[in-house]
Design a protein around this motif. Structure first.
Motif, PDB file in Angstrom:
ATOM      1  N   GLU A 148       0.840  -1.213   0.000  1.00 20.90           N
ATOM      2  CA  GLU A 148       0.000   0.000   0.000  1.00 20.90           C
ATOM      3  C   GLU A 148       0.870   1.256   0.000  1.00 20.90           C
ATOM      4  O   GLU A 148       0.555   2.240  -0.663  1.00 20.90           O
ATOM      5  CB  GLU A 148      -0.916  -0.006   1.229  1.00 20.90           C
ATOM      6  CG  GLU A 148      -2.040  -1.020   1.128  1.00 20.90           C
ATOM      7  CD  GLU A 148      -2.765  -1.224   2.460  1.00 20.90           C
ATOM      8  OE1 GLU A 148      -4.001  -1.299   2.440  1.00 20.90           O
ATOM      9  OE2 GLU A 148      -2.097  -1.326   3.512  1.00 20.90           O
ATOM     10  N   ALA A 192       2.155   1.860  -3.395  1.00 19.35           N
ATOM     11  CA  ALA A 192       1.119   2.424  -4.283  1.00 19.35           C
ATOM     12  C   ALA A 192       1.024   3.940  -4.090  1.00 19.35           C
ATOM     13  O   ALA A 192       0.878   4.684  -5.065  1.00 19.35           O
ATOM     14  CB  ALA A 192      -0.220   1.752  -4.012  1.00 19.35           C
ATOM     15  N   CYS A 193       1.135   4.400  -2.866  1.00 21.07           N
ATOM     16  CA  CYS A 193       1.077   5.862  -2.614  1.00 21.07           C
ATOM     17  C   CYS A 193       2.268   6.559  -3.271  1.00 21.07           C
ATOM     18  O   CYS A 193       2.123   7.632  -3.871  1.00 21.07           O
ATOM     19  CB  CYS A 193       1.099   6.153  -1.110  1.00 21.07           C
ATOM     20  SG  CYS A 193      -0.378   5.623  -0.245  1.00 21.07           S
ATOM     21  N   GLU A 226       3.983   5.520  -5.815  1.00 22.42           N
ATOM     22  CA  GLU A 226       3.799   5.485  -7.280  1.00 22.42           C
ATOM     23  C   GLU A 226       2.837   6.596  -7.723  1.00 22.42           C
ATOM     24  O   GLU A 226       3.074   7.280  -8.723  1.00 22.42           O
ATOM     25  CB  GLU A 226       3.261   4.113  -7.712  1.00 22.42           C
ATOM     26  CG  GLU A 226       4.366   3.068  -7.749  1.00 22.42           C
ATOM     27  CD  GLU A 226       3.861   1.650  -8.003  1.00 22.42           C
ATOM     28  OE1 GLU A 226       4.669   0.818  -8.433  1.00 22.42           O
ATOM     29  OE2 GLU A 226       2.666   1.385  -7.751  1.00 22.42           O
ATOM     30  N   ASP A 227       1.783   6.742  -6.941  1.00 20.30           N
ATOM     31  CA  ASP A 227       0.800   7.783  -7.239  1.00 20.30           C
ATOM     32  C   ASP A 227       1.487   9.160  -7.209  1.00 20.30           C
ATOM     33  O   ASP A 227       1.332   9.981  -8.120  1.00 20.30           O
ATOM     34  CB  ASP A 227      -0.311   7.692  -6.169  1.00 20.30           C
ATOM     35  CG  ASP A 227      -1.409   8.690  -6.408  1.00 20.30           C
ATOM     36  OD1 ASP A 227      -1.720   8.940  -7.582  1.00 20.30           O
ATOM     37  OD2 ASP A 227      -1.952   9.237  -5.417  1.00 20.30           O
ATOM     38  N   PHE A 228       2.297   9.388  -6.170  1.00 26.02           N
ATOM     39  CA  PHE A 228       3.019  10.652  -6.048  1.00 26.02           C
ATOM     40  C   PHE A 228       3.921  10.874  -7.273  1.00 26.02           C
ATOM     41  O   PHE A 228       3.970  11.970  -7.839  1.00 26.02           O
ATOM     42  CB  PHE A 228       3.866  10.672  -4.763  1.00 26.02           C
ATOM     43  CG  PHE A 228       4.843  11.810  -4.737  1.00 26.02           C
ATOM     44  CD1 PHE A 228       4.415  13.087  -4.429  1.00 26.02           C
ATOM     45  CD2 PHE A 228       6.179  11.615  -5.083  1.00 26.02           C
ATOM     46  CE1 PHE A 228       5.301  14.161  -4.453  1.00 26.02           C
ATOM     47  CE2 PHE A 228       7.063  12.676  -5.118  1.00 26.02           C
ATOM     48  CZ  PHE A 228       6.621  13.960  -4.793  1.00 26.02           C
ATOM     49  N   LYS A 266       3.760   9.748 -10.296  1.00 28.10           N
ATOM     50  CA  LYS A 266       3.025  10.108 -11.532  1.00 28.10           C
ATOM     51  C   LYS A 266       2.676  11.598 -11.509  1.00 28.10           C
ATOM     52  O   LYS A 266       2.811  12.295 -12.510  1.00 28.10           O
ATOM     53  CB  LYS A 266       1.735   9.288 -11.619  1.00 28.10           C
ATOM     54  CG  LYS A 266       1.986   7.880 -12.106  1.00 28.10           C
ATOM     55  CD  LYS A 266       0.681   7.167 -12.380  1.00 28.10           C
ATOM     56  CE  LYS A 266       0.947   5.671 -12.396  1.00 28.10           C
ATOM     57  NZ  LYS A 266       0.002   4.910 -11.608  1.00 28.10           N
ATOM     58  N   LYS A 267       2.243  12.075 -10.350  1.00 20.42           N
ATOM     59  CA  LYS A 267       1.876  13.499 -10.257  1.00 20.42           C
ATOM     60  C   LYS A 267       3.119  14.386 -10.341  1.00 20.42           C
ATOM     61  O   LYS A 267       3.092  15.482 -10.895  1.00 20.42           O
ATOM     62  CB  LYS A 267       1.139  13.759  -8.940  1.00 20.42           C
ATOM     63  CG  LYS A 267      -0.220  13.077  -8.886  1.00 20.42           C
ATOM     64  CD  LYS A 267      -0.802  13.185  -7.491  1.00 20.42           C
ATOM     65  CE  LYS A 267      -2.082  12.373  -7.363  1.00 20.42           C
ATOM     66  NZ  LYS A 267      -2.444  12.137  -5.951  1.00 20.42           N
ATOM     67  N   ALA A 303       0.998  17.324  -4.913  1.00 20.19           N
ATOM     68  CA  ALA A 303       1.187  15.877  -5.137  1.00 20.19           C
ATOM     69  C   ALA A 303       1.442  15.168  -3.804  1.00 20.19           C
ATOM     70  O   ALA A 303       0.913  14.087  -3.544  1.00 20.19           O
ATOM     71  CB  ALA A 303       2.348  15.655  -6.105  1.00 20.19           C
ATOM     72  N   THR A 352      -1.958  15.022  -1.838  1.00 17.52           N
ATOM     73  CA  THR A 352      -3.009  14.107  -2.300  1.00 17.52           C
ATOM     74  C   THR A 352      -2.542  12.655  -2.392  1.00 17.52           C
ATOM     75  O   THR A 352      -3.347  11.779  -2.656  1.00 17.52           O
ATOM     76  CB  THR A 352      -3.525  14.565  -3.680  1.00 17.52           C
ATOM     77  OG1 THR A 352      -2.392  14.703  -4.558  1.00 17.52           O
ATOM     78  CG2 THR A 352      -4.256  15.890  -3.590  1.00 17.52           C
ATOM     79  N   SER A 353      -1.260  12.395  -2.194  1.00 16.95           N
ATOM     80  CA  SER A 353      -0.783  11.007  -2.354  1.00 16.95           C
ATOM     81  C   SER A 353      -0.581  10.291  -1.026  1.00 16.95           C
ATOM     82  O   SER A 353      -0.486   9.061  -1.009  1.00 16.95           O
ATOM     83  CB  SER A 353       0.551  10.989  -3.116  1.00 16.95           C
ATOM     84  OG  SER A 353       0.452  11.695  -4.309  1.00 16.95           O
TER      85      SER A 353
END
Ligand code: G3H
Length: 547
Positions: free
Chosen positions: A107, A110-111, A113-115, A117-118, A232, A235-236
């Motif tokens: 998990e 995943a956070c 990775e999300d960061f 991308k942003k 980023a 929100t991540s």
């Protein structure tokens, strides 16, 4: 001839700064960036107190008058805001019971990775601010951004690998155990101005991904470029995982350290500051420090060195990003037999380097972001001249505002500041030697111990140097400049140069501690473990294999 060259250079340096209209449209700043928001506890808070105005090292020519370009401003927050950020980080960590430190590795990945991308979406803005805030060339600014993104993905891969190898049990002496790595707590992270994005993120990302919560103080020069990334971060990650600290370091950081609530200090900066901060912690045994500090890396050019290679690498080593790398070669010992040939080739190559604005194609020498640096460099050059050294290259040391043309200074000796001080700028001290013990003695006496470069072609001679040198510094480069990369290699130093080791995989270890669950290998205990595993009741005690 040399005088002519110097005059030509002087003229060019006098006109180095552009008029507004000469700045290419794609690198123009639409408007100054006045940052009034900062990230604390998952919220962007608005600051209405005093601010620090940011001037670029790039001056703009307005009808013959040069003024530094104002690029924006950021909050000069104080103790209260820093302590609020500390509270938020402590709450989010909640002594290891918070959402973030108890989240599964998958998990957390995943956070991140999300960061990432942003973050990638902000590349243009960050690269442009890198150029304007610290004068880094466009090519190097892009490289810094891309290298940072690659570092994050490599970190994710390394963590997956670490987690996979921890997903099994160990049975020894009738004890069954599962051994993993756990976070350490609240991390105070401070990066340097020369690699404000990359070096900050090589500590910040491993710190977060291992489950720690963060207080992040951007460097004094290189602050605004982090602003496009705050949303980023917000929100991540869960609230309080990443909190920003703005303000003068000397005002805000001591309170944080004195609170005793910072578990890890990670700083790329000076050993003097690191020492002071560590001592402020009321329980030093509870504080882990991961530090990248001062360095005065030495190059030794042996009599049989391949001159082309030695000069090429010494040029890169001394003048990449104007010599403002902790890994830069900051003093060169050259054997008497070849010192004249070396100096003549080195000065010729320095003369070929293009200087100008960060966006100029092929440029490698640019203005310096530290306002006091040009005066400092001029002083150390003058002092060396007073002690008998000469500036060997035409135009060496010429300056215009924030720009200083590189100076090759020879022969340097122990009376001069250039001999011991980390100049962190475009000045190349060269020392002649006859006996190989001379440069070794320099290292023995040095307060620094990061890296060394050895140039030579005789394998036996190089081998004889390797063994003493690896115990004096942390990396011996053969026929190559000193450098940190590749990022999978350990980056550390001895003496005042570092504490702890950074690399993609070492950093994950540095920001975590081994924790284990163990039990006697009995039927009853095996049953309990199996139930926990089958029902996925624990995030730690688990055999899930991250793909
Ligand atoms: O300032 C120190 C940097 O980590 C240098 O990195 O040697 O890869 O340029 P580098």
């Amino acid at each position: 001839m040399a005088n002519n060259q110097t005059e030509l250079l002087r003229e060019k340096i006098q006109t180095i700064f552009p008029a507004e209209a000469q700045i290419p449209a794609e690198f123009q700043l639409a408007a100054p960036l006045h940052q009034r928001q900062y990230l604390v506890d998952g919220k962007m808070k608005t600051w209405d107190g005093p601010c620090h105005t940011v001037f670029s090292p790039i001056y703009v020519d307005q009808n013959g008058e040069l003024t530094p370009k104002e690029i924006g401003s950021y909050p000069l927050a104080g103790e209260a805001e820093a302590l609020a950020a500390l509270d938020a980080a402590c709450r989010a960590y909640d002594q290891g019971r918070g959402e973030w430190p108890t989240m599964s590795v998958a998990e957390r990945i995943a956070c991140v990775e999300d960061f990432t991308k942003k973050m990638i979406l902000q590349k243009k803005a960050v690269v442009n601010l890198l150029m304007w805030e610290i004068g880094k060339t466009y090519a190097d600014s892009v490289k810094e951004f891309d290298r940072t993104v690659e570092y994050i993905y490599a970190t994710i891969d390394a963590l997956k690998e670490l987690d996979r190898s921890s997903s099994r049990f160990v049975i020894d002496q009738g004890i069954l155990g599962q051994i993993r790595r756990s976070p350490l707590g609240v991390v105070l992270c401070m990066g340097p101005f020369n690699y404000p994005l990359n070096e900050t993120f090589t500590t910040l990302i491993p710190a977060i991904i291992m489950g720690n919560t963060l207080l992040f103080k951007p460097p004094k020069h290189g602050t605004l470029l982090h602003y496009p990334l705050l949303e980023a971060f917000r929100t991540s990650f869960p609230p309080g995982v990443v909190n920003t600290i703005y303000g003068r370091g000397s005002n805000v950081v001591p309170k944080l350290m004195e609170s005793g609530k910072v578990n890890v200090l990670t700083l790329i900066g000076s050993s003097r500051v690191a020492d002071q901060l560590k001592k402020m912690h009321p329980k030093v045994n509870r504080l882990k420090a991961i530090l990248g500090l001062d360095a005065k890396n030495l190059a030794v050019v042996l009599p049989n060195a391949d001159l082309d290679t030695a000069v090429k690498e010494c040029l890169l080593g001394t003048l990449s990003f104007n010599g403002q790398r902790c890994t830069a070669i900051k003093i060169i010992y050259v054997h008497q037999q070849i010192v004249d040939a070396f100096l003549s080739k080195l000065t010729e190559e320095v003369g070929k380097l293009k200087f100008g604005m960060p966006w100029d194609t092929g440029v490698s020498l640019t203005p310096l972001p530290e306002p006091q640096k040009p005066d400092y460099l001029e002083n150390v050059i003058r002092e060396a001249q007073a002690y008998g050294a000469k500036v060997m290259n035409p135009g060496g040391g010429l300056r215009n505002r924030s720009f200083v043309y590189p100076a090759v200074v020879y022969p340097v000796n122990d009376k001069m500041k250039l001999f011991r001080e980390e100049q962190f700028g475009p000045v190349i001290p060269v020392v002649p030697f006859e006996d190989i013990e001379t440069p070794i003695q320099y290292l023995l006496d040095s307060d620094h111990g990061q890296q060394v470069s050895v140039f030579g072609t005789d394998a036996a001679q190089i081998a004889a140097l390797i063994d003493p040198l690896v115990n004096l510094v942390s990396r011996v480069n053969i026929n190559a400049q000193c450098q940190r990369g590749p990022d999978t290699f350990p980056f550390t130093g001895r003496k005042d140069s570092a504490e702890g080791t950074l690399s993609v995989s070492d950093a994950l270890r540095s920001f975590s501690i081994r924790s284990l669950v163990a039990t006697k290998y009995t039927e009853a205990n095996k049953n309990i473990i199996n139930v926990i595993l089958d029902n996925h009741e624990s995030k730690f005690l688990a055999t899930r294999f991250i793909l």
